[in-house]
Design a protein around this motif. Structure first.
Motif, PDB file in Angstrom:
ATOM      1  N   SER A 192       0.817  -1.205   0.000  1.00 29.96           N
ATOM      2  CA  SER A 192       0.000   0.000   0.000  1.00 29.96           C
ATOM      3  C   SER A 192       0.854   1.261   0.000  1.00 29.96           C
ATOM      4  CB  SER A 192      -0.940   0.004   1.206  1.00 29.96           C
ATOM      5  OG  SER A 192      -1.678   1.207   1.218  1.00 29.96           O
ATOM      6  N   CYS A 193       1.885   1.267   0.823  1.00 32.24           N
ATOM      7  CA  CYS A 193       2.729   2.460   0.957  1.00 32.24           C
ATOM      8  C   CYS A 193       3.628   2.686  -0.248  1.00 32.24           C
ATOM      9  CB  CYS A 193       3.573   2.368   2.220  1.00 32.24           C
ATOM     10  SG  CYS A 193       2.594   2.509   3.737  1.00 32.24           S
ATOM     11  N   SER A 194       3.802   1.681  -1.089  1.00 30.84           N
ATOM     12  CA  SER A 194       4.693   1.827  -2.238  1.00 30.84           C
ATOM     13  C   SER A 194       3.945   2.017  -3.557  1.00 30.84           C
ATOM     14  CB  SER A 194       5.629   0.616  -2.333  1.00 30.84           C
ATOM     15  OG  SER A 194       4.897  -0.567  -2.538  1.00 30.84           O
ATOM     16  N   ARG A 195       2.663   2.235  -3.480  1.00 29.91           N
ATOM     17  CA  ARG A 195       1.902   2.483  -4.707  1.00 29.91           C
ATOM     18  C   ARG A 195       2.376   3.774  -5.369  1.00 29.91           C
ATOM     19  NH1 ARG A 195      -3.966   0.336  -2.915  1.00 29.91           N
ATOM     20  NH2 ARG A 195      -3.330  -1.838  -2.931  1.00 29.91           N
ATOM     21  N   SER A 253       0.715   6.046  -7.119  1.00 26.20           N
ATOM     22  CA  SER A 253      -0.170   7.190  -6.883  1.00 26.20           C
ATOM     23  C   SER A 253      -0.342   7.436  -5.383  1.00 26.20           C
ATOM     24  CB  SER A 253      -1.540   6.935  -7.504  1.00 26.20           C
ATOM     25  OG  SER A 253      -2.454   7.947  -7.129  1.00 26.20           O
ATOM     26  N   PRO A 254       0.008   8.613  -4.899  1.00 30.73           N
ATOM     27  CA  PRO A 254      -0.192   8.912  -3.471  1.00 30.73           C
ATOM     28  C   PRO A 254      -1.646   8.769  -3.030  1.00 30.73           C
ATOM     29  CG  PRO A 254       1.169  10.600  -4.512  1.00 30.73           C
ATOM     30  CD  PRO A 254       0.640   9.709  -5.613  1.00 30.73           C
ATOM     31  N   ASN A 255      -2.573   8.989  -3.936  1.00 27.53           N
ATOM     32  CA  ASN A 255      -3.996   8.878  -3.601  1.00 27.53           C
ATOM     33  C   ASN A 255      -4.410   7.438  -3.312  1.00 27.53           C
ATOM     34  OD1 ASN A 255      -4.316  11.625  -3.967  1.00 27.53           O
ATOM     35  ND2 ASN A 255      -4.930  11.412  -6.104  1.00 27.53           N
ATOM     36  N   LYS A 256      -3.647   6.487  -3.813  1.00 28.76           N
ATOM     37  CA  LYS A 256      -3.979   5.080  -3.605  1.00 28.76           C
ATOM     38  C   LYS A 256      -3.239   4.484  -2.409  1.00 28.76           C
ATOM     39  CE  LYS A 256      -5.415   4.068  -8.272  1.00 28.76           C
ATOM     40  NZ  LYS A 256      -5.329   3.146  -9.381  1.00 28.76           N
ATOM     41  N   ARG A 257      -2.364   5.266  -1.804  1.00 30.58           N
ATOM     42  CA  ARG A 257      -1.620   4.779  -0.645  1.00 30.58           C
ATOM     43  C   ARG A 257      -2.498   4.806   0.598  1.00 30.58           C
ATOM     44  NH1 ARG A 257       3.545   8.464  -2.029  1.00 30.58           N
ATOM     45  NH2 ARG A 257       4.088   7.388  -3.968  1.00 30.58           N
ATOM     46  N   MET A 258      -2.121   3.986   1.573  1.00 30.79           N
ATOM     47  CA  MET A 258      -2.853   3.901   2.831  1.00 30.79           C
ATOM     48  C   MET A 258      -2.774   5.229   3.587  1.00 30.79           C
ATOM     49  SD  MET A 258      -2.186   1.114   5.851  1.00 30.79           S
ATOM     50  CE  MET A 258      -2.291  -0.240   4.694  1.00 30.79           C
ATOM     51  N   ASP A 259      -3.882   5.618   4.167  1.00 26.79           N
ATOM     52  CA  ASP A 259      -3.944   6.803   5.006  1.00 26.79           C
ATOM     53  C   ASP A 259      -3.098   6.574   6.262  1.00 26.79           C
ATOM     54  OD1 ASP A 259      -5.293   9.354   5.920  1.00 26.79           O
ATOM     55  OD2 ASP A 259      -5.992   7.966   7.476  1.00 26.79           O
ATOM     56  N   LEU A 309      -2.718   3.404   8.757  1.00 25.03           N
ATOM     57  CA  LEU A 309      -1.417   2.761   8.913  1.00 25.03           C
ATOM     58  C   LEU A 309      -1.073   2.563  10.385  1.00 25.03           C
ATOM     59  CD1 LEU A 309       1.329   1.800   7.738  1.00 25.03           C
ATOM     60  CD2 LEU A 309       2.064   4.170   7.917  1.00 25.03           C
TER      61      LEU A 309
END
Length: 78
Positions: free
Chosen positions: A47-50, A52-58, A62
């Motif tokens: 999740s953290c390495s996606r 797009s920042p919008n698709k990363r975990m909040d 986290l």
């Protein structure tokens, strides 16, 4: 990409075997719990390495997941 393809069914195939050495001498229940922890950690990593920042975990989500991992780790350590 091969890590993502192995996830979560074959997570033990992508983890360094030295990290899993202890599980060879532990009970099946404990091995399953360790595997669950590894899956949780890898989910965070994915999740953290996606891209797009919008698709990363909040970050709040986290923190909740990391606390859950810590709690499970303490339970396993007993």
């Amino acid at each position: 990409q091969w890590v993502a393809e192995a996830f979560p069914v074959a997570v033990s195939d992508v983890i360094d075997s030295h990290l899993l050495n202890e599980s060879n001498i532990t009970t099946t229940k404990r091995s399953a719990a360790i595997n669950d922890l590894l899956v949780m950690i890898m989910e965070i990593g994915f999740s953290c390495s996606r891209v797009s920042p919008n698709k990363r975990m909040d970050m709040k989500e986290l923190v909740v997941k990391l606390r859950r991992i810590r709690q499970k780790t303490r339970m396993i350590e007993g």
